[in-house]
Design a protein around this motif. Structure first.
Motif, PDB file in Angstrom:
ATOM      1  N   TYR A   7      40.815  -0.980  38.030  1.00 54.98           N
ATOM      2  CA  TYR A   7      41.399  -2.269  38.384  1.00 54.98           C
ATOM      3  C   TYR A   7      40.726  -2.791  39.646  1.00 54.98           C
ATOM      4  O   TYR A   7      40.498  -2.047  40.590  1.00 54.98           O
ATOM      5  CB  TYR A   7      42.906  -2.109  38.620  1.00 54.98           C
ATOM      6  CG  TYR A   7      43.541  -3.333  39.216  1.00 54.98           C
ATOM      7  CD1 TYR A   7      43.827  -4.433  38.424  1.00 54.98           C
ATOM      8  CD2 TYR A   7      43.833  -3.383  40.567  1.00 54.98           C
ATOM      9  CE1 TYR A   7      44.406  -5.561  38.972  1.00 54.98           C
ATOM     10  CE2 TYR A   7      44.409  -4.515  41.117  1.00 54.98           C
ATOM     11  CZ  TYR A   7      44.683  -5.598  40.319  1.00 54.98           C
ATOM     12  OH  TYR A   7      45.248  -6.721  40.864  1.00 54.98           O
ATOM     13  N   ARG A   8      40.402  -4.075  39.653  1.00 57.12           N
ATOM     14  CA  ARG A   8      39.801  -4.698  40.831  1.00 57.12           C
ATOM     15  C   ARG A   8      40.758  -5.740  41.381  1.00 57.12           C
ATOM     16  O   ARG A   8      41.287  -6.564  40.648  1.00 57.12           O
ATOM     17  CB  ARG A   8      38.478  -5.370  40.487  1.00 57.12           C
ATOM     18  CG  ARG A   8      37.409  -4.380  40.134  1.00 57.12           C
ATOM     19  CD  ARG A   8      36.117  -5.085  39.958  1.00 57.12           C
ATOM     20  NE  ARG A   8      35.104  -4.128  39.568  1.00 57.12           N
ATOM     21  CZ  ARG A   8      33.840  -4.273  39.810  1.00 57.12           C
ATOM     22  NH1 ARG A   8      33.396  -5.340  40.433  1.00 57.12           N
ATOM     23  NH2 ARG A   8      32.971  -3.362  39.440  1.00 57.12           N
ATOM     24  N   GLU A   9      40.940  -5.684  42.664  1.00 60.37           N
ATOM     25  CA  GLU A   9      41.778  -6.678  43.325  1.00 60.37           C
ATOM     26  C   GLU A   9      41.030  -8.009  43.354  1.00 60.37           C
ATOM     27  O   GLU A   9      39.812  -8.047  43.491  1.00 60.37           O
ATOM     28  CB  GLU A   9      42.075  -6.226  44.754  1.00 60.37           C
ATOM     29  CG  GLU A   9      43.034  -7.127  45.474  1.00 60.37           C
ATOM     30  CD  GLU A   9      43.359  -6.632  46.862  1.00 60.37           C
ATOM     31  OE1 GLU A   9      43.680  -7.470  47.704  1.00 60.37           O
ATOM     32  OE2 GLU A   9      43.289  -5.410  47.100  1.00 60.37           O
ATOM     33  N   SER A  10      41.770  -9.075  43.193  1.00 59.26           N
ATOM     34  CA  SER A  10      41.135 -10.388  43.261  1.00 59.26           C
ATOM     35  C   SER A  10      41.995 -11.324  44.099  1.00 59.26           C
ATOM     36  O   SER A  10      43.199 -11.136  44.233  1.00 59.26           O
ATOM     37  CB  SER A  10      40.936 -10.966  41.859  1.00 59.26           C
ATOM     38  OG  SER A  10      42.185 -11.231  41.263  1.00 59.26           O
ATOM     39  N   MET A  11      41.333 -12.306  44.668  1.00 57.79           N
ATOM     40  CA  MET A  11      42.010 -13.327  45.473  1.00 57.79           C
ATOM     41  C   MET A  11      41.451 -14.674  45.024  1.00 57.79           C
ATOM     42  O   MET A  11      40.266 -14.785  44.726  1.00 57.79           O
ATOM     43  CB  MET A  11      41.753 -13.109  46.959  1.00 57.79           C
ATOM     44  CG  MET A  11      42.238 -11.770  47.467  1.00 57.79           C
ATOM     45  SD  MET A  11      41.744 -11.427  49.163  1.00 57.79           S
ATOM     46  CE  MET A  11      42.856 -12.471  50.052  1.00 57.79           C
ATOM     47  N   GLU A  12      42.296 -15.670  45.002  1.00 57.98           N
ATOM     48  CA  GLU A  12      41.851 -16.987  44.579  1.00 57.98           C
ATOM     49  C   GLU A  12      41.790 -17.922  45.774  1.00 57.98           C
ATOM     50  O   GLU A  12      42.678 -17.933  46.626  1.00 57.98           O
ATOM     51  CB  GLU A  12      42.794 -17.541  43.508  1.00 57.98           C
ATOM     52  CG  GLU A  12      42.690 -16.776  42.220  1.00 57.98           C
ATOM     53  CD  GLU A  12      43.378 -17.494  41.073  1.00 57.98           C
ATOM     54  OE1 GLU A  12      43.647 -18.700  41.193  1.00 57.98           O
ATOM     55  OE2 GLU A  12      43.623 -16.820  40.062  1.00 57.98           O
ATOM     56  N   PHE A  13      40.709 -18.726  45.817  1.00 62.33           N
ATOM     57  CA  PHE A  13      40.501 -19.711  46.859  1.00 62.33           C
ATOM     58  C   PHE A  13      40.036 -21.007  46.216  1.00 62.33           C
ATOM     59  O   PHE A  13      39.432 -20.991  45.139  1.00 62.33           O
ATOM     60  CB  PHE A  13      39.426 -19.237  47.857  1.00 62.33           C
ATOM     61  CG  PHE A  13      39.802 -17.986  48.580  1.00 62.33           C
ATOM     62  CD1 PHE A  13      40.597 -18.033  49.707  1.00 62.33           C
ATOM     63  CD2 PHE A  13      39.372 -16.747  48.127  1.00 62.33           C
ATOM     64  CE1 PHE A  13      40.953 -16.877  50.373  1.00 62.33           C
ATOM     65  CE2 PHE A  13      39.717 -15.582  48.780  1.00 62.33           C
ATOM     66  CZ  PHE A  13      40.516 -15.652  49.917  1.00 62.33           C
ATOM     67  N   ASP A  14      40.282 -22.105  46.892  1.00 61.04           N
ATOM     68  CA  ASP A  14      39.773 -23.389  46.406  1.00 61.04           C
ATOM     69  C   ASP A  14      38.273 -23.483  46.628  1.00 61.04           C
ATOM     70  O   ASP A  14      37.546 -24.013  45.796  1.00 61.04           O
ATOM     71  CB  ASP A  14      40.469 -24.554  47.112  1.00 61.04           C
ATOM     72  CG  ASP A  14      41.952 -24.615  46.787  1.00 61.04           C
ATOM     73  OD1 ASP A  14      42.308 -24.374  45.622  1.00 61.04           O
ATOM     74  OD2 ASP A  14      42.748 -24.906  47.707  1.00 61.04           O
ATOM     75  N   VAL A  15      37.809 -22.981  47.778  1.00 56.18           N
ATOM     76  CA  VAL A  15      36.391 -23.065  48.131  1.00 56.18           C
ATOM     77  C   VAL A  15      35.945 -21.724  48.696  1.00 56.18           C
ATOM     78  O   VAL A  15      36.611 -21.148  49.552  1.00 56.18           O
ATOM     79  CB  VAL A  15      36.130 -24.167  49.185  1.00 56.18           C
ATOM     80  CG1 VAL A  15      34.660 -24.225  49.565  1.00 56.18           C
ATOM     81  CG2 VAL A  15      36.603 -25.524  48.691  1.00 56.18           C
ATOM     82  N   VAL A  16      34.804 -21.233  48.217  1.00 58.66           N
ATOM     83  CA  VAL A  16      34.189 -20.016  48.749  1.00 58.66           C
ATOM     84  C   VAL A  16      32.825 -20.408  49.313  1.00 58.66           C
ATOM     85  O   VAL A  16      32.000 -20.970  48.605  1.00 58.66           O
ATOM     86  CB  VAL A  16      34.016 -18.933  47.668  1.00 58.66           C
ATOM     87  CG1 VAL A  16      33.303 -17.714  48.231  1.00 58.66           C
ATOM     88  CG2 VAL A  16      35.362 -18.557  47.081  1.00 58.66           C
ATOM     89  N   ILE A  17      32.607 -20.122  50.588  1.00 59.42           N
ATOM     90  CA  ILE A  17      31.333 -20.402  51.243  1.00 59.42           C
ATOM     91  C   ILE A  17      30.674 -19.065  51.531  1.00 59.42           C
ATOM     92  O   ILE A  17      31.280 -18.196  52.152  1.00 59.42           O
ATOM     93  CB  ILE A  17      31.540 -21.220  52.531  1.00 59.42           C
ATOM     94  CG1 ILE A  17      32.149 -22.577  52.174  1.00 59.42           C
ATOM     95  CG2 ILE A  17      30.230 -21.380  53.287  1.00 59.42           C
ATOM     96  CD1 ILE A  17      32.576 -23.405  53.347  1.00 59.42           C
ATOM     97  N   VAL A  18      29.446 -18.922  51.093  1.00 60.03           N
ATOM     98  CA  VAL A  18      28.714 -17.674  51.287  1.00 60.03           C
ATOM     99  C   VAL A  18      27.799 -17.848  52.488  1.00 60.03           C
ATOM    100  O   VAL A  18      26.912 -18.685  52.501  1.00 60.03           O
ATOM    101  CB  VAL A  18      27.900 -17.293  50.030  1.00 60.03           C
ATOM    102  CG1 VAL A  18      27.114 -16.015  50.276  1.00 60.03           C
ATOM    103  CG2 VAL A  18      28.828 -17.150  48.837  1.00 60.03           C
TER     104      VAL A  18
END
Length: 114
Positions: A7-18
């Protein structure tokens, strides 16, 4: 095969900046200024912001002036030393010769920069 994957933890964001370089940080700040309710995350490969910066660069503060008005009055800002003098040297095998500043293009005048 699917049952072997963990299982992998996930998080949701509106914008991801790398990247937490100047462009990434400026983008994140501006997005939050325009849309404060957006969830914005900046991913950086270094242990902390600035971990990969090795620079003796001269910075023109016009961009940060526009992005964060009043930053100069804040304590702890990253720009510590204002440019007071420019010196241009021609380097050769026997040493160096200082070039007069009037011979340099206006772009090389760093007064007002940090």
């Amino acid at each position: 095969m699917a049952e072997q994957l963990s299982y992998r933890e996930s998080m949701e964001f509106d914008v991801v900046i790398v990247g937490a370089g100047p462009a990434g940080l400026a983008a994140a700040i501006r997005l939050k200024q325009v849309e404060p309710e957006l969830s914005v995350v900046v991913l950086e490969k270094g242990a902390e912001v600035g971990a990969h910066i090795l620079s003796g660069a001269v910075v023109d503060p016009i961009g940060i002036d526009r992005l964060l008005p009043g930053w100069r009055e804040e304590e702890g800002h990253p720009f510590k030393t204002e440019v007071k003098d420019d010196q241009f040297l021609f380097l050769g095998p026997a040493g160096s010769i200082r070039l007069p500043n009037f011979m340099m293009p206006p772009l090389m005048n760093n007064h007002g920069n940090y």
